[in-house]
Enzyme design. Structure first.
Site, short mmCIF file in Angstrom:
data_model
loop_
_atom_site.label_atom_id
_atom_site.label_comp_id
_atom_site.label_asym_id
_atom_site.label_seq_id
_atom_site.Cartn_x
_atom_site.Cartn_y
_atom_site.Cartn_z
N ASP A 18 45.22 41.93 79.40
CA ASP A 18 46.00 43.00 78.78
C ASP A 18 47.35 42.45 78.33
O ASP A 18 47.76 41.36 78.73
CB ASP A 18 46.16 44.19 79.73
CG ASP A 18 46.92 43.85 81.00
OD1 ASP A 18 48.07 43.41 80.88
OD2 ASP A 18 46.38 44.04 82.10
N LYS A 19 48.04 43.19 77.48
CA LYS A 19 49.23 42.65 76.81
C LYS A 19 50.38 42.34 77.77
O LYS A 19 51.26 41.55 77.42
CB LYS A 19 49.70 43.61 75.72
CG LYS A 19 50.22 44.94 76.21
CD LYS A 19 50.66 45.81 75.04
CE LYS A 19 51.21 47.15 75.51
NZ LYS A 19 51.66 47.98 74.35
#
Length: 198
Positions: A18-19
């Site tokens: 995920d970012k």
């Protein structure tokens, strides 16, 4: 990530981060490797170093290790080891959406830093953010041994994988502008290509 690397052949990441996360990411053009590594039923290990917002207790470690109810299921039992006052190491054999963050939130913790440091036998090591390296012949040979008995059913049912693909390792960028902070390991044609971190 692939645009940033501008690699000589078309490659794509194995799995995702995920970012807000960072660390090891595999890149390849070999679809069979993707399926064998990522299929949850094959129980392949992925290791993470995690920093949280408060003291890691024995109760927290036991709870995380035993299985946590998230996303209408219960996570598989996993190995969790305290590494500092506010940090721990966790080894997963599945990859639910934002799994570690959701597991921590269940116990009232918030993840402040999450780094993937290993996928099966491939380790991030001291590879600097924004850099990549070739997977060694020894690493690739061992990887093939580990995935030999694994199912190669497509990770995404009904979606065909490209022919003659390759693979490499890297870490998923947190933002478009952060893609320079990545570590990637690469190898020759029709092989694992590299590791990359953001």
């Amino acid at each position: 990530v692939t645009e940033y690397l501008n690699y000589s052949v078309r490659i794509y990441p194995v799995g995702r981060l995920d970012k807000e996360s960072e660390g090891l990411l595999l890149l390849t053009n070999e679809g069979d490797l993707v399926n064998r590594i990522m299929k949850a039923g094959n129980y392949h290990e992925k290791e993470y170093q995690v920093t949280v917002n408060k003291t890691v207790t024995e109760e927290f470690i036991r709870g995380m290790s035993g299985g946590v109810p998230i996303l209408d299921t219960v996570t598989r039992p996993c190995k969790v080891t305290k590494t500092g006052k506010n940090s721990f190491q966790i080894i997963l054999t599945q990859g639910l959406n934002r799994q570690i963050r959701r597991m921590c939130e269940y116990f009232g913790y918030r993840v402040q830093k999450l780094v993937r440091v290993r996928i099966m036998n491939i380790e991030l090591g001291d590879l600097e953010p924004g850099k990549y390296r070739d997977v060694t012949s020894q690493e690739y040979k061992r990887l093939l041994e580990l995935i030999a008995p694994s199912s190669n059913a497509p990770v995404r049912p009904g979606k065909k994988q490209p022919q003659n693909e390759r693979m490499c390792t890297n870490s998923d960028p947190r933002k478009e502008t952060n893609r320079k902070n990545a570590n990637t390991t690469k190898r020759s044609q029709n092989r694992l290509h590299g590791t990359f971190t953001v």
